[in-house]
Design a protein around this motif. Sequence first.
Motif, PDB file in Angstrom:
ATOM      1  N   GLY A 296       2.714  11.913  -7.660  1.00  0.00           N
ATOM      2  CA  GLY A 296       3.768  11.903  -6.661  1.00  0.00           C
ATOM      3  C   GLY A 296       4.979  11.127  -7.132  1.00  0.00           C
ATOM      4  O   GLY A 296       4.860  10.102  -7.802  1.00  0.00           O
ATOM      5  N   ILE A 297       6.150  11.630  -6.785  1.00  0.00           N
ATOM      6  CA  ILE A 297       7.385  11.012  -7.250  1.00  0.00           C
ATOM      7  C   ILE A 297       7.537   9.592  -6.720  1.00  0.00           C
ATOM      8  O   ILE A 297       8.135   8.740  -7.351  1.00  0.00           O
ATOM      9  CB  ILE A 297       8.599  11.891  -6.875  1.00  0.00           C
ATOM     10  CG1 ILE A 297       9.821  11.486  -7.672  1.00  0.00           C
ATOM     11  CG2 ILE A 297       8.873  11.843  -5.403  1.00  0.00           C
ATOM     12  CD1 ILE A 297      10.947  12.459  -7.574  1.00  0.00           C
ATOM     13  N   HIS A 298       6.937   9.311  -5.554  1.00  0.00           N
ATOM     14  CA  HIS A 298       7.060   7.985  -4.963  1.00  0.00           C
ATOM     15  C   HIS A 298       6.205   6.942  -5.668  1.00  0.00           C
ATOM     16  O   HIS A 298       6.323   5.762  -5.380  1.00  0.00           O
ATOM     17  CB  HIS A 298       6.721   8.045  -3.473  1.00  0.00           C
ATOM     18  CG  HIS A 298       5.309   8.448  -3.202  1.00  0.00           C
ATOM     19  ND1 HIS A 298       4.824   9.692  -3.510  1.00  0.00           N
ATOM     20  CD2 HIS A 298       4.282   7.767  -2.654  1.00  0.00           C
ATOM     21  CE1 HIS A 298       3.558   9.767  -3.154  1.00  0.00           C
ATOM     22  NE2 HIS A 298       3.199   8.610  -2.636  1.00  0.00           N
TER      23      HIS A 298
ATOM     24  N   THR B 264       6.923  15.853  -7.293  1.00  0.00           N
ATOM     25  CA  THR B 264       5.991  15.319  -8.288  1.00  0.00           C
ATOM     26  C   THR B 264       6.662  15.238  -9.640  1.00  0.00           C
ATOM     27  O   THR B 264       7.663  15.911  -9.892  1.00  0.00           O
ATOM     28  CB  THR B 264       4.723  16.187  -8.414  1.00  0.00           C
ATOM     29  OG1 THR B 264       5.091  17.495  -8.844  1.00  0.00           O
ATOM     30  CG2 THR B 264       3.965  16.272  -7.105  1.00  0.00           C
ATOM     31  N   VAL B 265       6.094  14.415 -10.523  1.00  0.00           N
ATOM     32  CA  VAL B 265       6.589  14.283 -11.890  1.00  0.00           C
ATOM     33  C   VAL B 265       5.415  14.421 -12.849  1.00  0.00           C
ATOM     34  O   VAL B 265       4.255  14.209 -12.484  1.00  0.00           O
ATOM     35  CB  VAL B 265       7.296  12.925 -12.122  1.00  0.00           C
ATOM     36  CG1 VAL B 265       8.594  12.860 -11.386  1.00  0.00           C
ATOM     37  CG2 VAL B 265       6.404  11.771 -11.773  1.00  0.00           C
TER      38      VAL B 265
ATOM     39  N   LYS C 130       0.844  -1.187   0.000  1.00  0.00           N
ATOM     40  CA  LYS C 130       0.000   0.000   0.000  1.00  0.00           C
ATOM     41  C   LYS C 130       0.886   1.246   0.000  1.00  0.00           C
ATOM     42  O   LYS C 130       1.719   1.415   0.867  1.00  0.00           O
ATOM     43  CB  LYS C 130      -0.904  -0.010   1.228  1.00  0.00           C
ATOM     44  CG  LYS C 130      -1.849  -1.199   1.266  1.00  0.00           C
ATOM     45  CD  LYS C 130      -2.866  -1.017   2.339  1.00  0.00           C
ATOM     46  CE  LYS C 130      -3.771  -2.163   2.592  1.00  0.00           C
ATOM     47  NZ  LYS C 130      -4.199  -2.977   1.547  1.00  0.00           N
ATOM     48  N   THR C 131       0.693   2.092  -0.990  1.00  0.00           N
ATOM     49  CA  THR C 131       1.482   3.314  -1.087  1.00  0.00           C
ATOM     50  C   THR C 131       0.641   4.489  -0.625  1.00  0.00           C
ATOM     51  O   THR C 131      -0.485   4.643  -1.077  1.00  0.00           O
ATOM     52  CB  THR C 131       1.892   3.596  -2.546  1.00  0.00           C
ATOM     53  OG1 THR C 131       1.703   2.444  -3.341  1.00  0.00           O
ATOM     54  CG2 THR C 131       3.319   4.009  -2.654  1.00  0.00           C
ATOM     55  N   PRO C 132       1.168   5.338   0.238  1.00  0.00           N
ATOM     56  CA  PRO C 132       0.392   6.509   0.654  1.00  0.00           C
ATOM     57  C   PRO C 132       0.203   7.470  -0.518  1.00  0.00           C
ATOM     58  O   PRO C 132       1.018   7.512  -1.441  1.00  0.00           O
ATOM     59  CB  PRO C 132       1.262   7.130   1.746  1.00  0.00           C
ATOM     60  CG  PRO C 132       2.622   6.637   1.483  1.00  0.00           C
ATOM     61  CD  PRO C 132       2.481   5.288   0.860  1.00  0.00           C
ATOM     62  N   TRP C 133      -0.853   8.255  -0.501  1.00  0.00           N
ATOM     63  CA  TRP C 133      -1.138   9.133  -1.629  1.00  0.00           C
ATOM     64  C   TRP C 133      -0.256  10.361  -1.651  1.00  0.00           C
ATOM     65  O   TRP C 133      -0.151  11.034  -2.678  1.00  0.00           O
ATOM     66  CB  TRP C 133      -2.618   9.518  -1.643  1.00  0.00           C
ATOM     67  CG  TRP C 133      -3.049  10.399  -0.539  1.00  0.00           C
ATOM     68  CD1 TRP C 133      -3.415  10.025   0.710  1.00  0.00           C
ATOM     69  CD2 TRP C 133      -3.160  11.825  -0.571  1.00  0.00           C
ATOM     70  NE1 TRP C 133      -3.747  11.112   1.465  1.00  0.00           N
ATOM     71  CE2 TRP C 133      -3.601  12.241   0.699  1.00  0.00           C
ATOM     72  CE3 TRP C 133      -2.919  12.797  -1.548  1.00  0.00           C
ATOM     73  CZ2 TRP C 133      -3.810  13.566   1.020  1.00  0.00           C
ATOM     74  CZ3 TRP C 133      -3.141  14.111  -1.221  1.00  0.00           C
ATOM     75  CH2 TRP C 133      -3.581  14.485   0.038  1.00  0.00           C
TER      76      TRP C 133
ATOM     77  N   ARG D  66       9.943  11.498   4.374  1.00  0.00           N
ATOM     78  CA  ARG D  66      10.316  11.089   3.017  1.00  0.00           C
ATOM     79  C   ARG D  66      10.683  12.294   2.156  1.00  0.00           C
ATOM     80  O   ARG D  66      11.567  12.208   1.315  1.00  0.00           O
ATOM     81  CB  ARG D  66       9.195  10.277   2.392  1.00  0.00           C
ATOM     82  CG  ARG D  66       9.040   8.932   3.101  1.00  0.00           C
ATOM     83  CD  ARG D  66       7.996   8.093   2.482  1.00  0.00           C
ATOM     84  NE  ARG D  66       8.508   7.450   1.281  1.00  0.00           N
ATOM     85  CZ  ARG D  66       7.800   6.618   0.537  1.00  0.00           C
ATOM     86  NH1 ARG D  66       6.569   6.325   0.868  1.00  0.00           N
ATOM     87  NH2 ARG D  66       8.324   6.075  -0.541  1.00  0.00           N
ATOM     88  N   LYS D  67      10.015  13.437   2.379  1.00  0.00           N
ATOM     89  CA  LYS D  67      10.386  14.656   1.659  1.00  0.00           C
ATOM     90  C   LYS D  67      11.790  15.102   2.049  1.00  0.00           C
ATOM     91  O   LYS D  67      12.587  15.517   1.200  1.00  0.00           O
ATOM     92  CB  LYS D  67       9.392  15.779   1.941  1.00  0.00           C
ATOM     93  CG  LYS D  67       8.098  15.638   1.196  1.00  0.00           C
ATOM     94  CD  LYS D  67       7.214  16.836   1.465  1.00  0.00           C
ATOM     95  CE  LYS D  67       5.918  16.727   0.730  1.00  0.00           C
ATOM     96  NZ  LYS D  67       5.068  17.904   0.920  1.00  0.00           N
TER      97      LYS D  67
END
Length: 105
Positions: A86-88, A74-75, A18-21, A27-28
Amino acid sequence: MFGAFRPTQPSMVGLLWKTPWKLSRTRKANVRARLKRVDSVIEAVKESGVQCAALTKALELPKEHEMPARDKYTVFTRHAKGYRKGIHKVPKWTRLTLRTNPKGF
């Protein structure tokens, strides 16, 4: 039921990863630290006097302090509603150079 398609615990729960939105503060901070470390490596190679195509390409990229927050975290993606994600969410995002985006996005 027995066999290859029996209901197991992971298959009945749903998504395994599960990836957070959005990115957390930690993480930043890790993203910013990673960008700064890459900038320092590029500067060290530049000061060593080595000339190569990869170095000239890396020198054209913006440094961490020159990038807006939008480009750091972001990308561009043409599939998302606002053309950003999000970049993640990018596979192997810690190993890719994602510092540039199309003009206007």
